[in-house]
Design an enzyme around this catalytic site. Structure first.
Site, mmCIF file in Angstrom:
data_model
loop_
_atom_site.group_PDB
_atom_site.id
_atom_site.type_symbol
_atom_site.label_atom_id
_atom_site.label_comp_id
_atom_site.label_asym_id
_atom_site.label_seq_id
_atom_site.Cartn_x
_atom_site.Cartn_y
_atom_site.Cartn_z
ATOM 1 N N ARG A 1 -4.993 18.831 23.919
ATOM 2 C CA ARG A 1 -3.642 18.486 24.383
ATOM 3 C C ARG A 1 -3.466 17.006 24.085
ATOM 4 O O ARG A 1 -4.104 16.153 24.687
ATOM 5 C CB ARG A 1 -3.469 18.782 25.866
ATOM 6 C CG ARG A 1 -3.626 20.249 26.225
ATOM 7 C CD ARG A 1 -3.361 20.512 27.701
ATOM 8 N NE ARG A 1 -1.934 20.409 28.010
ATOM 9 C CZ ARG A 1 -1.412 19.534 28.854
ATOM 10 N NH1 ARG A 1 -2.210 18.651 29.468
ATOM 11 N NH2 ARG A 1 -0.114 19.507 29.098
ATOM 12 N N TYR B 1 -3.412 4.233 9.540
ATOM 13 C CA TYR B 1 -2.961 4.829 10.800
ATOM 14 C C TYR B 1 -4.137 5.182 11.704
ATOM 15 O O TYR B 1 -4.093 4.977 12.925
ATOM 16 C CB TYR B 1 -2.137 6.070 10.476
ATOM 17 C CG TYR B 1 -1.258 6.589 11.576
ATOM 18 C CD1 TYR B 1 -0.949 5.819 12.696
ATOM 19 C CD2 TYR B 1 -0.704 7.865 11.492
ATOM 20 C CE1 TYR B 1 -0.123 6.309 13.689
ATOM 21 C CE2 TYR B 1 0.122 8.365 12.480
ATOM 22 C CZ TYR B 1 0.407 7.581 13.580
ATOM 23 O OH TYR B 1 1.225 8.077 14.562
ATOM 24 N N ALA B 2 -5.213 5.700 11.114
ATOM 25 C CA ALA B 2 -6.381 6.089 11.907
ATOM 26 C C ALA B 2 -6.981 4.892 12.635
ATOM 27 O O ALA B 2 -7.449 5.011 13.774
ATOM 28 C CB ALA B 2 -7.428 6.750 11.011
ATOM 29 N N ASP C 1 0.819 -1.212 0.000
ATOM 30 C CA ASP C 1 0.000 0.000 0.000
ATOM 31 C C ASP C 1 0.855 1.267 0.000
ATOM 32 O O ASP C 1 0.471 2.288 -0.564
ATOM 33 C CB ASP C 1 -0.931 0.005 1.215
ATOM 34 C CG ASP C 1 -2.120 -0.939 1.034
ATOM 35 O OD1 ASP C 1 -2.410 -1.294 -0.122
ATOM 36 O OD2 ASP C 1 -2.732 -1.319 2.040
#
Length: 309
Positions: free
Chosen positions: A191, A206-207, A89
């Site tokens: 934060r 990644y998500a 990918d």
């Protein structure tokens, strides 16, 4: 002072069947990879015997021997009807960011790990690819993201992403502070170790590792996934794909922040900068063998259970 942007809503494109045949085919692959080179050689011979004009991306052309027409990626996009990417990918993402600006179909041969974007098996691609070349395939359009870094109202850097744009510290992970706006409406201050803004294509990358939901590719949506937020109430949120995401970095942060596009391209960010992420006008035209089933891909790649009865 913040930057205001006019939000337009492009027309969505759905998956459609195509019957157009191909004439000029580009081959792209992972350089210096024995398995990839083997598959590229087989592809080049197989396509040439059938009479196709074959162009090979210059980074891998020298490894395939003589009588190879070597060109750069831009020329493949400009001249080819179809580009075949051999690799994982990551290789597909790198090629897609360039090829999306051209009207060229892209199909992948998997020489990587999971291979969500690469449909064809490396050792038995001929049967499925022959059907594709005969016009038996489905076309799917995947939209890209555009990430921009503004400093004192001036554009400093920009690039595109197929999967995600990520605001994060530089080489050393630490907490950063920033504000998030959706279509110029304040959502929250944060934060955290960073923020992932992902397309549906990137929602299995990644998500997903950061706790985000999987979005089916046909959804016109973006998902924002905070990275290790310093609050128990902060969760990923899905917004319309036409939304403009603005992240304002606190002036109190240290230097060496970055915005990463697909983990390949890195844009430098300083305290006080504004990062704009929105849908790009460019789309990747993915080619699938006819009958492609996204949920079959998820079951296969993620190890989901098969039918019980």
């Amino acid at each position: 002072m913040g930057i205001n942007f006019d939000v337009s809503r492009p027309k969505a494109r759905s998956s459609i069947n195509m019957t157009t045949k191909f004439h000029t085919i580009g081959l792209i692959g992972k350089p210096h990879h024995p398995g990839t080179n083997q598959t590229l050689k087989r592809l080049h011979h197989w396509l040439t015997v059938q009479g196709y004009e074959v162009l090979v991306e210059e980074r891998v052309a020298s490894e395939l021997g003589t009588h190879i027409v070597a060109v750069d990626l831009l020329e493949i996009g400009a001249r080819c009807d179809l580009a075949i990417v051999v690799g994982g990918d990551g290789n597909m993402l790198g090629a897609a960011r360039v090829l999306a600006r051209f009207d060229v179909g892209v199909i992948g041969v998997n020489r990587g790990n999971l291979g969500f974007l690469t449909d064809l098996p490396p050792d038995a691609f001929e049967e499925a690819l022959a059907k594709v070349l005969d016009g038996e395939f489905d076309t799917e359009h995947r939209f890209l993201l555009e990430a921009e870094v503004y400093r004192h109202g001036m554009l400093k850097a920009s690039n595109t992403a197929v999967n995600e744009a990520v605001l994060h510290p530089g080489k050393i992970a630490h907490m950063i502070e920033f504000e998030v706006y959706i279509d110029n409406q304040f959502m929250y201050s944060q934060r955290a170790d960073g923020m992932i803004v992902s397309t549906p294509t990137g929602s299995t990358a990644y998500a997903l590792s950061a706790g985000g939901a999987i979005l089916t590719p046909n959804l016109q949506a973006l998902i924002l996934v905070p990275m290790f937020p310093h609050t128990l109430s902060c969760r990923p949120i899905v917004v319309d794909a036409c939304s403009t995401i603005k992240m304002v970095v606190s002036p109190e942060n240290g230097e060496n922040l970055e915005v990463s596009c697909d983990g390949h391209v890195h844009l430098a960010v300083l305290p006080g900068d504004e990062i704009i992420v929105r849908r790009s006008s460019e789309q990747l035209r993915l080619i699938h063998p006819k009958g492609h089933n996204y949920f079959h891909v998820l079951r296969s790649k993620l190890g989901w259970g098969s039918k019980l009865f």
